[in-house]
Design an enzyme around this catalytic site. Structure first.
Site, PDB file in Angstrom:
ATOM      1  N   ALA A 174       0.838  -1.206   0.000  1.00 29.09           N
ATOM      2  CA  ALA A 174       0.000   0.000   0.000  1.00 29.09           C
ATOM      3  C   ALA A 174       0.864   1.243   0.000  1.00 29.09           C
ATOM      4  CB  ALA A 174      -0.924   0.009   1.215  1.00 29.09           C
ATOM      5  N   CYS A 175       0.482   2.226  -0.818  1.00 29.59           N
ATOM      6  CA  CYS A 175       1.140   3.532  -0.862  1.00 29.59           C
ATOM      7  C   CYS A 175       2.647   3.350  -1.079  1.00 29.59           C
ATOM      8  CB  CYS A 175       0.809   4.315   0.400  1.00 29.59           C
ATOM      9  SG  CYS A 175       1.141   6.094   0.294  1.00 29.59           S
TER      10      CYS A 175
END
Length: 552
Positions: free
Chosen positions: A288-289
């Site tokens: 994520a991210c």
């Protein structure tokens, strides 16, 4: 949507690793002043128009109304009481005139956006809703016999003393391992950079191929195990997956030299441990991210070395193709700003998460500053006990070397160009990643805009399923089934344009989680008997989840 949920949606803005400096704000003000002097006719005409509209509003003849989504003026007194209605009208006239004046200047697009940001900060601060005469505050004062003012003053002094001004969440209501990050498991591997948590299976049969999740380095891992109702980890366990999650160490100045290769090597060791524990030759990897950047970098790094241990990828709100417009860096990004950001973290050894939090707050001040100003100080209430905001305020740090590399990657868009990022002598090429990928983005994400996520997904060499969730950066991930307002878009085609993809997409009611576990299940191997314990003889459990690194 409640106030805390609105704030959670507002967690966003331009790239958080760059931010802006006080000098940038002052320079923008100087630019505005110079423009006003340079074109006095336009400025004078604008001031005259503002005076006319303000006088009309003060006389009760104003026609301006706040935006439908502006929660600051929900109280009926703002429209029904003649004094409040006039006060609001004058404020709205000034707000509208700002856009009119900026639109008629000769400023460049970048300077205009910078000026709008800086002047909007001032206007937001001066909003009548932030004054003690806020009708809700007046009512609260009367209802409590003045006790709300006393409590508000107490909160103000306490927040200033603690440096949490204004406090966004009631931190006393949360404890890791008790009502956050409660899913049963254990740390089964630890190196200098990370802890690897293996969660206890919750089904009699599990998929043979494990799932390893790499969270962003700029946040703590338990966003994936926030509460039982919002835990993506628990949801995956309940659907028969063997789940491992990485908990990154929170670096100090002693770890200032950690680089991308440091994180890739540590994550590779964690994957090797997951394979050894489960007996699987490979894993499914989720990121994520910035953890998504780490995940695709590792996938490219392993592909270049001929080590096929990543079977499929899941990427949440991750951008690794910044294209040519550099919008992800924000309107204050310049060579000088980027150099200053790198220099600042180099001197300190780390980029402190509290600095990132301040940037986030200034980017969405009405949601992340002034709503709490009103709640905590004017109404005298405690801040909300909201798990997402607690997690968001539980900040981490980035080592200086890695922070500098991320800035370079964003500035040069180097991951999108084969061979421009070299890790330990190995050039990275995302097109050589042949693993299938499930890519999820959020429609209102301000940190990793969904069209940039889509553009990034097209850089991968394998089969990609792109899913667009109806939320922002964090809430798009925390999207369990059961929310009647949830929906997502899907389209099996992959046109070059993100807009074309959206135009051809079908809207599906509900959460994207069920579709994801269906997709992941097809790529997780056969069902086998669930292990009775976590770890193995080689990887003996070290301590119970959520581990030690998350508490630092």
């Amino acid at each position: 949507m409640s106030t805390p949920e609105v704030a959670a949606e507002a967690i966003g803005g331009p790239n958080p690793i760059v931010g802006f400096r006080r000098k940038d704000l002052l320079d923008s003000l100087r630019t505005v002043a110079a423009e006003a002097v340079k074109h006095p006719k336009h400025t004078t005409a604008s001031l005259r128009h503002l005076a006319r509209t303000a006088v009309a509003a003060a006389r009760g003849r104003g026609e301006l109304v706040p935006a439908a989504k502006d929660r600051r003026f929900r109280d009926s007194a703002w429209t029904q009481n003649f004094l409040y209605r006039r006060l609001l009208g004058v404020y709205l006239a000034a707000d509208a005139e700002l856009d009119t004046w900026l639109g008629g200047t000769g400023l460049s697009e970048v300077d205009r956006e910078r000026a709008r940001f800086v002047l909007s900060l001032a206007l937001d601060a001066l909003a009548p809703s932030n004054l003690p005469l806020n009708p809700a505050a007046v009512k609260q004062f009367i209802d409590t016999g003045g006790e709300s003012a006393v409590e508000g003053a107490r909160h103000f002094v306490g927040d200033v003393r603690d440096g949490t001004f204004p406090r966004q969440v009631d931190t006393e209501k949360f404890t890791l391992g008790e009502n956050l990050a409660t899913t049963e498991g254990a740390v089964v591997f630890r190196n200098e950079v990370l802890e690897l948590i293996q969660y206890t299976p919750r089904t009699e049969q599990v998929h043979a191929r494990p799932l390893v999740i790499a969270p962003p380095q700029i946040n703590k891992f338990y966003v994936f195990d926030l509460s039982p109702e919002k835990s993506l980890v628990r949801y995956a366990l309940d659907h028969g997956f063997q789940v491992f999650v990485v908990s990154w160490r929170n670096p100090t100045a002693e770890q200032r030299d950690w680089e991308l290769v440091t994180y890739l090597t540590a994550l590779e060791e964690a994957i090797d441990a997951a394979c050894a524990i489960t007996g699987s030759p490979d894993v499914n990897l989720g990121g994520a991210c910035s953890g998504g950047i780490t995940s695709v970098s590792l996938a490219a790094y392993l592909a270049a070395r001929g080590k096929p241990v990543i079977h499929a990828l899941t990427l949440f709100v991750s951008v690794f193709d910044m294209a040519e417009d550099k919008t992800l860096l924000g309107v204050f990004a310049s060579e000088e700003t980027l150099a200053a950001a790198k220099r600042n973290s180099h001197v300190r050894g780390v980029l402190d998460g509290r600095e990132l939090a301040r940037v986030f707050n200034l980017l969405r001040p009405n949601d992340l500053i002034w709503s709490y100003w009103v709640n905590n100080y004017l109404l005298g209430k405690r801040p909300p006990a909201f798990d997402v905001l607690y997690w968001n305020n539980d900040t981490t740090r980035l080592p200086a070397a890695f922070h500098g590399q991320l800035i370079d990657i964003y500035r040069d868009n180097s991951l999108a160009h084969p061979g421009e990022v070299v890790v330990d002598g190995t050039p990275l090429d995302l097109g050589k990643i042949t693993a299938d990928a499930f890519v999820m983005a959020g429609t209102t994400d301000h940190i990793t805009p969904w069209d940039a996520c889509y553009r990034s997904a097209r850089r991968l060499g394998g089969d990609v399923e792109f899913t667009l969730s109806s939320s922002g950066h964090i809430q798009s991930i925390l999207n369990p089934p059961g929310n009647p307002k949830s929906s997502y878009y899907t389209n099996p085609e992959h046109p070059e344009s993100a807009k074309a993809w959206k135009d051809g997409a079908a809207k599906v009611a509900g959460s994207w989680w069920p579709r994801w576990v269906e997709w992941l299940g097809e790529r997780s191997g056969e069902q086998v008997a669930a292990p009775s314990t976590v770890g193995s003889e080689q990887y003996v459990p070290i301590e119970a989840a959520p581990g030690s690194y998350v508490r630092a």
